[in-house]
Design a protein around this motif. Structure first.
Motif, short mmCIF file in Angstrom:
data_model
loop_
_atom_site.label_atom_id
_atom_site.label_comp_id
_atom_site.label_asym_id
_atom_site.label_seq_id
_atom_site.Cartn_x
_atom_site.Cartn_y
_atom_site.Cartn_z
N SER A 93 5.05 -7.43 2.90
CA SER A 93 3.35 -8.54 3.18
C SER A 93 3.21 -7.60 2.09
O SER A 93 3.27 -7.26 0.92
CB SER A 93 3.20 -7.35 4.11
OG SER A 93 1.37 -7.68 4.09
N ALA A 94 1.71 -9.12 0.91
CA ALA A 94 1.25 -9.35 0.00
C ALA A 94 -0.10 -9.58 -0.01
O ALA A 94 -0.64 -10.30 1.21
CB ALA A 94 1.72 -10.11 -1.24
N SER A 95 -0.50 -9.33 -0.49
CA SER A 95 -2.26 -9.73 -0.46
C SER A 95 -3.03 -9.47 -2.04
O SER A 95 -2.47 -9.33 -2.67
CB SER A 95 -2.99 -9.14 0.36
OG SER A 95 -2.88 -7.17 -0.44
N ALA A 96 -3.81 -10.11 -2.68
CA ALA A 96 -3.92 -11.14 -3.89
C ALA A 96 -6.04 -10.97 -3.39
O ALA A 96 -6.16 -11.46 -2.16
CB ALA A 96 -3.13 -11.63 -4.52
N LEU A 97 -6.98 -11.03 -4.13
CA LEU A 97 -7.74 -10.83 -4.52
C LEU A 97 -8.73 -10.31 -5.47
O LEU A 97 -8.13 -9.58 -6.46
CB LEU A 97 -9.15 -10.18 -3.40
CG LEU A 97 -10.64 -10.54 -3.97
CD1 LEU A 97 -11.32 -11.11 -2.73
CD2 LEU A 97 -11.35 -9.19 -2.93
N ARG A 98 -9.79 -11.93 -6.50
CA ARG A 98 -10.35 -11.37 -7.94
C ARG A 98 -9.04 -11.68 -8.46
O ARG A 98 -8.30 -12.25 -8.37
CB ARG A 98 -10.91 -10.47 -7.79
CG ARG A 98 -11.78 -10.80 -6.95
CD ARG A 98 -13.51 -9.68 -6.84
NE ARG A 98 -14.77 -9.57 -5.70
CZ ARG A 98 -14.79 -9.17 -5.01
NH1 ARG A 98 -14.39 -7.75 -4.48
NH2 ARG A 98 -15.79 -9.81 -3.80
N THR A 99 -8.47 -10.13 -9.23
CA THR A 99 -8.00 -9.87 -10.34
C THR A 99 -6.87 -9.00 -10.12
O THR A 99 -6.06 -8.90 -10.74
CB THR A 99 -8.67 -8.96 -11.78
OG1 THR A 99 -9.09 -8.42 -11.07
CG2 THR A 99 -9.93 -10.48 -12.43
N GLU A 100 -6.74 -8.64 -8.83
CA GLU A 100 -5.80 -7.50 -8.32
C GLU A 100 -5.38 -7.82 -7.19
O GLU A 100 -5.62 -9.35 -6.21
CB GLU A 100 -6.81 -6.40 -7.61
CG GLU A 100 -7.25 -5.44 -8.55
CD GLU A 100 -7.97 -4.60 -8.25
OE1 GLU A 100 -8.61 -3.70 -8.86
OE2 GLU A 100 -8.07 -4.07 -6.98
N GLY A 101 -3.93 -7.73 -6.31
CA GLY A 101 -2.48 -7.68 -6.13
C GLY A 101 -1.86 -6.27 -4.90
O GLY A 101 -1.78 -5.47 -6.07
N GLN A 102 -1.27 -6.48 -4.19
CA GLN A 102 -1.38 -5.71 -3.82
C GLN A 102 0.46 -5.85 -3.15
O GLN A 102 0.31 -7.13 -2.29
CB GLN A 102 -2.02 -5.23 -2.87
CG GLN A 102 -2.81 -4.26 -3.38
CD GLN A 102 -4.03 -3.39 -2.00
OE1 GLN A 102 -3.60 -3.64 -1.53
NE2 GLN A 102 -5.28 -3.29 -3.43
N LEU A 103 1.10 -5.00 -2.70
CA LEU A 103 2.96 -5.70 -2.08
C LEU A 103 3.54 -4.63 -1.73
O LEU A 103 3.69 -3.74 -2.13
CB LEU A 103 4.01 -6.08 -2.98
CG LEU A 103 4.71 -7.15 -2.71
CD1 LEU A 103 5.15 -8.13 -2.05
CD2 LEU A 103 5.97 -7.04 -3.68
N MET A 104 3.42 -4.76 0.00
CA MET A 104 4.58 -3.70 0.52
C MET A 104 5.67 -3.84 1.03
O MET A 104 5.83 -5.71 1.49
CB MET A 104 3.76 -3.19 1.28
CG MET A 104 2.21 -2.20 1.18
SD MET A 104 1.32 -1.25 1.95
CE MET A 104 1.09 -2.96 3.66
N VAL A 105 6.76 -3.57 1.09
CA VAL A 105 7.79 -4.02 2.37
C VAL A 105 7.70 -3.24 2.74
O VAL A 105 8.10 -1.65 3.28
CB VAL A 105 9.58 -3.92 1.55
CG1 VAL A 105 10.49 -4.54 2.50
CG2 VAL A 105 9.18 -4.88 0.32
N LEU A 106 7.88 -3.65 4.40
CA LEU A 106 7.40 -2.65 5.90
C LEU A 106 8.64 -2.90 6.91
O LEU A 106 9.46 -4.11 6.27
CB LEU A 106 5.94 -3.32 6.70
CG LEU A 106 4.43 -2.67 5.31
CD1 LEU A 106 4.12 -3.63 5.90
CD2 LEU A 106 4.63 -1.30 5.29
N ASN A 107 8.93 -2.21 7.75
CA ASN A 107 9.89 -2.52 8.37
C ASN A 107 10.93 -2.69 8.00
O ASN A 107 12.02 -3.13 8.68
CB ASN A 107 9.72 -3.78 9.42
CG ASN A 107 9.76 -3.18 11.46
OD1 ASN A 107 10.45 -1.93 11.87
ND2 ASN A 107 10.43 -4.20 11.82
#
Ligand SMILES: [Zn+2]
Ligand SMILES: [Zn+2]
Lengths: 105, 319, 319, 105
Positions: B155-169
């Motif tokens: 799962s990843a997401s991003a907005l403006r100048t930032e991003g986030q990433l996680m491996v789930l389950n």
């Protein structure tokens, strides 16, 4: 015990916009809460709201006296749920990171 | 015997040679890639680069889900599409470009928005899922579906100048098995207030920021596939879940997992990347705990209203 | 007057809207992008994603340098090319794909290997350079040329499961000006022994690993362009260099720079990213110090033998 | 002064292949060199070659009694040239990172 705890508080994921657009804050937190107990994360959140946050939209940071859903609290780079959540007693030089989750893609 | 000695075709040795010679991949990893189907939900700023590198690496099948069409304002970051494809389905535009990169991969087009009614059936034929969407409603729905079907989720997401990433389950163990990786609801049991949710359309997005997160999703997917995804527990066999879980957990051949973590990226911060440790599965998780209330039936019947759960006032399409 | 109020065309507002609305870019940043020419040296695993996101962001010109043709073994990671373009010049293949993503950008094809004889003349028309090559000889040559012409340089490399990224010669001050950023020779004054140099062909490379580094190169380039690249000092005017340097250094309008750093990426290490601090300019650097011995004349005349310097026994093409 | 310094030594960029394919090593380094002077980076490099490195290709790590060209040495995440190069005196809990530069692309 000293009167204050020098800690670092950081905001990311857009939360910094609620805190004068500043990501990293050096905070001298009173080491005891109003009732004399050691300062916890719950106390830090109240302190940030009252003494640091100038933005009026408090509801974008707190809800029901704790951080709102969608904000992760990290104590020294670990999820606060690994450390006792808002009952964690803050230690000097702690790094507390508040991350608002992003949803864009 | 000759089949065992040359398990790949000549063109596959040529095309994948540069990754095959690495001990981290090797022939076994390439064979696992070739037999793995990956679903990319959302063919936007994350899904475009993620799908490109998955197709390049030679997975068996790339499924693409998106109900939108290509718009001019997508093109600074959605690098699978192109100017002549404005107005075309994003899924079709992407599949065409991916096929020209690697015709050895199967591409499956799902030209629709993801809904609870279709999610289970759609996800069932894939081994791993990438959440490349842009709204909390779809993030909860995708996670719940992955838990029910025991699929790992990147799962990843991003907005403006930032991003986030996680491996789930991951590992993708049955609900109630505490050795499984946390799901999206473990990390975020309650959805954010609707007024705190900003889309890329409203907040803006820098192309390479979402691009980096999408490429990293492909990398995490490849790592999971090459390490070997355990076969999901078959719920129809009705075996006691806790036993199955324990058996799986004691499987010495299972690769050791990194502890669950969240990767934070911020283009204008120094250092730009930061990794933080996430919690494990939540004992009272609605989706993945022993007391889970989310079931295949509740999902399919539509009794779970994700839009309402996330406080969406004006109904929007889920994806 | 109407031109000042609407400095971009309607299609540019549409295409770049999602980055324009961000305060980090804004109209001024977009105008700087639109007037900036970027040279991408090497159109392989790094150059493909880097060029895609630079073209997407709307720079004025993307120049592409590569003497190679597309091979099947490139396609798992060189995502600008495609199967039907096997055998075609990489530069032509890339330009065609980039043009279909964003026809508003100019693309310049340099279908040749970079050599000391042509480097100065080629780099001169660009404002910023990306080193996306794969050998020490080209890395020294590109850095020396950027120092001589006062161009900032975004340098990346990748092998197997790892990548490295540095922003060099930024700010791009004249040789001898200690306020300029370090060059490649400041960090690596002596080349590695030839036997320690492994190429992606020999060592292997995972596609998304080199992909992440290439996308990050585009991001660093965009950040430098949007912050404003100072005009290079004109050596022909023969002004005392140290004075010019000091004047530039005291320019309060110049954006503050991050201290020089190296970003390390390792796909199978936890945490995967690590930033380390680099030194500033070396007082005795052959290229960027007051006692520099590398000059435009020595470069153009071919008296600098980069292959010999790097201990290449069998002459190879520089790129 | 204790007899040994507990430090962390890390290898990356392919150098780990010369050190048993292990990136991170917990090292108890003698706190004094043979001549009684405090342990420096130069001493650490000799120590790694003699006591830790099993690979015979020493020339891929050292040249002329120091790390070969193309290897960056980072002392607590800063280029060793910021800290005095190989004359830096090692402190307990130091993190010394050896990075071989990559050239692929
Ligand atoms: Zn859960
Ligand atoms: Zn230099």
């Amino acid at each position: 015990m000293p009167d204050t705890l020098d800690i670092t508080v950081e905001f990311t994921g857009g939360l910094e916009m609620l805190f004068s657009n500043q990501r990293k804050h050096a905070i001298s937190l009173p080491s005891r809460e109003e009732d004399g107990n050691p300062a916890t994360i719950a106390f830090l959140v109240r302190y940030l709201c009252q003494s640091v946050m100038k933005d009026r939209r408090k509801e974008l940071f707190v809800l029901d006296d704790t951080v709102r859903p969608g904000i992760l609290v990290l104590i020294n780079d670990a999820d606060w749920e690994l450390e006792g959540e808002d009952k964690y007693e803050i230690q000097k030089r702690d790094n507390i990171l508040f991350v608002s989750t992003l949803h864009g893609g | 015997r000759s089949k065992r000695r040359w398990p790949l075709r000549k063109e596959e040795y040529k095309r994948y040679g540069r990754q095959l010679i690495m001990p981290e991949i090797a022939l076994e990893g390439q064979l696992r890639l070739r037999s793995c189907s990956v679903l990319v939900v959302g063919v936007g700023g994350l899904g475009c680069p993620a799908a490109l590198y998955l197709a390049g690496a030679g997975v068996s099948t790339v499924g693409l889900v998106d109900g939108d069409t290509v718009e001019e304002s997508n093109l600074h970051r959605q690098i699978l599409h192109s100017t002549e494809k404005i107005g075309m389905s994003k899924v079709d535009s992407a599949a065409e470009q991916l096929r020209s990169l690697n015709p050895l991969v199967n591409y499956v087009s799902h030209r629709e928005h993801l809904t609870p009614q279709i999610a289970l059936q759609m996800f069932d034929r894939y081994d791993l899922v990438l959440d490349c969407t842009d709204h909390p409603t779809s993030r909860y729905l995708i996670s719940d579906t992955c838990v029910l079907l025991q699929k790992p989720l990147v799962s990843a997401s991003a907005l403006r100048t930032e991003g986030q990433l996680m491996v789930l389950n991951n590992p993708p163990r049955a609900a109630g098995d505490v050795t499984g990786g946390p799901c999206y609801r473990c990390v975020f049991p309650r959805p954010p207030p609707a007024e705190s949710v900003t889309s890329c359309g409203e907040g803006g997005i820098l192309g390479p920021v979402v691009g980096v997160m999408g490429v990293l999703q492909a990398l995490e997917a490849i790592k999971i596939i090459v390490a070997g995804i355990p076969k999901p527990f078959d719920a129809d066999r009705n075996i006691d879940i806790s036993t199955v879980g324990r058996e799986e957990a004691s499987d010495a051949s299972a690769p050791t997992q990194d502890p669950p973590s969240l990767l934070l990226f911020s283009a204008y911060t120094s250092p730009p990347f930061r990794s933080v440790r996430l919690r494990s599965r939540r004992k009272d998780c609605m989706a993945c705990s022993a007391s889970a209330t989310i079931t295949r039936a509740s999902l399919t019947s539509g009794s779970l209203d994700y839009a309402q759960f996330c406080g969406v006032v004006n109904p929007v399409s889920v994806l």
